[in-house]
Write an enzyme that holds these catalytic residues in place. Structure first.
Site: not given
Length: 715
Positions: A288, A346, A369, A411
């Protein structure tokens, strides 16, 4: 910069005594300073859209403006536009190409023309022609080529940034920092974006030329290149090679022998050069931060302000549920049975632009991204997604807002499983996107971007998290009832608040140190309890699930009503060093079981182990002169209690050193030092990165790395 006499493109009529173009001066030095493009190319004139640049034409005879008209023609693909050169002090239509001559720029055998492109011109390499026209004839010349970039200094450009310190950092700077690790142990590594290295601009233009959009319809692609939204999507997809002739092939597990291990890259220019020299074959390998750093380089080169951003505890939500499930055994071992995942960190890119397609409320930083995770409109790219849309939970906003939102705010549902049943369920709403960092303007300090993404939930101060706890609660335990449910289907939720558990790591462990863990148990009920503590430790890579446990313990504890217990545990070095590999991260989890009710509560924490330090010193300081030789002294001291065999110290640095330089010792005793002295010399100005690595055969998979920045000033 003077060029050879241009060749005739088209001739009508007779020459007579009329003037002919002899030489062209692109005024590159002055234009590059004016357009903030110094150093981007040694072979092309590089200018920015919407801002005038000038060229000087030199004739063999005196040019007569009363009889001979000058007409420029710009070509892009199969499209062209004629520009009649005007004798005027005013610019014509700002939405069209224009050219003018000031009276002071007319000389007996030369004339300087000021050319201005529309502010929404396409980013590309253009061809420029000159026509000398009279009523009787037209003589045409191929003048040459020039590169047109976005203009963040121009208010009407969609990528405009108002402050010079911003454009200095996010466009012109060739140096950045990438934050990695975990919130408990954040490390930083410098990166050389390398936009001033020879051939990098040309590589970025080639990237556009071999995109699927250009190969299928080049004229339409040229037309759309006016828009930074379009450019960012094309380039984002082209940085990975999943759908096209893109730059990088990603790999996250297994052997990297067929290429370069992602952790060994430190400069975008090296990657771009390899991609071009291999005729657009994918460079092996990226992860990444490599994808993001290369995209940041390409964006800055083309004039789109960009920065590299790290999300700590980033969720990969493949099913769009905005939640990630994690499974643990009843003894605290993390299980690899979830389809979703959480990366310890990330890295993506934010690009600055206006969003007229969405409205002014979505202008500013956009997430782009390039790491290939999910498809967006059929291709492996993500964004540009407005950061403000993520903060405001506008999940339908283009592009990929729901996916980005989940990355920073999903979550975590932690499920404790025994015999195929869920025997404990905890919800963590704080861990994902716990910190979001980028390099500060003009400083190596981190800038905390978390409030920009998470306005409502974020209420913690800036800076690395130290000793933060993951807490979960267990239901009332003075009864002898218990609940369990099948793994698939959830259930078993605990709603009352009688037992609280948290897990901390003492300090920042380094290789060779013992790991100290502290478990805090608070009994909030009005009765004593007998508990069993299960504590478990596993190694994992930053982007994947954990391996088998390398250490575990179990004990029975008694806790009184209202009591707070601190349970301390030590993992000695000998328990983990044989299992440690590379840049592994440690996952520790504690499960507290109430013996009477069989109910369980879980707390988990992840952290990285710091590597031993390598020292790098540059003779005369960290600022060196271009094309002048300097000495770098690199050393490593063995701080371990045992002798290390097969010690190797390696030094390399793009733009500073040719290849790798190694120092070797058969044995490195405790307290002894291994040294490497190398000569460095930079051929271009900017910020370069020296990388030093240390390895030894006692534990071949563990490599220490150090990165040292060197500022190069022009001669």
């Amino acid at each position: 910069m003077y060029f050879m006499q241009p060749t005739t493109h088209n001739t009508c009529g007779t020459d007579g005594d009329q003037c002919q173009l002899k030489l062209v001066n692109y005024e590159a030095h002055e234009n590059h300073i004016s357009h903030e493009t110094q150093g981007l190319s040694k072979t092309h004139l590089v200018v920015r859209r919407g801002k005038p640049f000038k060229i000087t034409l030199m004739f063999d005879n005196q040019w007569n403006p009363l009889l001979e008209s000058l007409v420029l023609e710009v070509w892009l693909g199969d499209m062209s536009e004629r520009i009649r050169v005007q004798s005027s002090n005013e610019w014509s239509d700002p939405l069209r190409w224009s050219a003018k001559i000031n009276q002071s720029d007319i000389h007996p055998k030369s004339v300087t023309i000021h050319v201005c492109s529309p502010v929404l011109s396409s980013v590309a390499l253009y061809e420029l022609l000159l026509h000398i026209e009279t009523k009787q004839y037209r003589k045409s010349y191929v003048v040459g080529t020039f590169v047109l970039l976005c203009n963040p200094w121009l208010k009407d450009d969609p990528v405009y940034m108002p402050l010079d310190v911003q454009t200095e950092e996010y466009v012109k700077s060739d140096y950045g920092l990438i934050f990695m690790g975990t919130p408990l142990n954040i490390c930083r590594r410098p990166w050389s974006f390398g936009q001033y290295e020879s051939g990098v601009l040309e590589a970025c233009l080639k990237l556009l030329q071999v995109s699927p959009q250009h190969l299928s319809d080049k004229n339409q692609d040229f037309v759309l290149r006016t828009d930074p939204v379009y450019l960012s999507r094309v380039l984002c997809a082209m940085v990975n090679c999943n759908d096209d002739l893109g730059i990088l092939l990603g790999k996250w597990q297994g052997s990297y022998k067929e290429g370069v291990k992602p952790t060994e890259w430190s400069c975008s220019a090296d990657i771009l050069h390899q991609w071009v020299s291999s005729n657009c074959r994918p460079v092996r390998y990226g992860q990444c931060w490599v994808f993001a750093a290369v995209l940041c380089t390409v964006m800055r080169v083309l004039g789109i302000p960009s920065r590299v951003v790290t999300v700590f505890n980033a969720a990969h939500d493949g099913d769009g549920s905005v939640r990630v499930e994690e499974y643990y055994s009843s003894t605290g071992e993390k299980l690899n049975i979830s389809k979703d995942s959480i990366w310890n960190f990330h890295v993506w890119v934010e690009c600055w632009m206006r969003r007229p397609d969405l409205g002014p409320g979505f202008d500013g930083w956009q997430v782009v991204d390039p790491t290939p995770q999910e498809r967006s409109a059929g291709i492996f790219c993500c964004g540009p997604c407005p950061v403000i849309a993520v903060q405001q939970r506008r999940l339908n906003a283009p592009f990929d807002a729901a996916f980005v939102y989940a990355s920073v705010d999903a979550d975590i549902i932690r499920l404790v499983v025994r015999d195929g049943l869920v025997v404990g369920r905890m919800v963590d709403t704080q861990a994902v996107g716990q910190l979001i960092y980028t390099k500060s303007i003009g400083s190596d300090r981190p800038e905390n971007l978390t409030p920009a993404y998470k306005r409502k939930r974020w209420d913690q101060p800036a800076g690395p998290v130290r000793g933060s706890a993951h807490r979960a609660e267990l239901g009332s335990s003075c009864s002898n009832q218990s609940q369990s449910s099948p793994v698939m289907g959830g259930g078993g939720a605990e709603r009352s608040h009688s037992l609280e558990v948290s897990l901390d790591v003492d300090g920042v462990p380094a290789v060779g140190d013992s790991i100290i863990l502290c478990v805090w148990v608070t009994n909030q009920s009005d009765c004593s309890r007998v508990l069993v503590e299960y504590l478990n430790a596993q190694f994992k890579e930053f982007d994947s699930g954990p391996q088998k446990s390398f250490w575990k313990t179990r004990r029975k504890v008694h806790i009184k009503a209202g009591e707070v217990l601190k349970l301390t545990h030590t993992i000695p070095t000998a328990e983990y060093e044989a299992y440690l590999a590379g840049d592994d991260i440690v996952n520790v989890a504690v499960v507290i079981k109430d013996i009477r009710t069989n109910r369980r509560v879980l707390a988990a924490q992840e952290f990285s182990i710091s590597s031993p330090r390598i020292t790098v010193e540059i003779e005369g300081g960290d600022t060196i002169k271009q094309n002048k030789e300097h000495t770098a002294q690199v050393s490593f001291i063995n701080t371990f209690p045992q002798t290390l065999s097969g010690a190797v110290l390696t030094v390399e640095g793009s733009g500073l050193l040719g290849g790798k330089h190694e120092a070797r010792l058969f044995f490195l005793r405790p307290g002894e030092q291994i040294e490497a002295q190398v000569s460095i010399m930079a051929s271009s100005p900017g910020t370069k990165v020296l990388m030093a690595t240390f390895s030894h055969s006692n534990c071949p998979s563990v490599v220490s790395r150090s990165f040292h920045t060197v500022s190069v000033i022009a001669e």
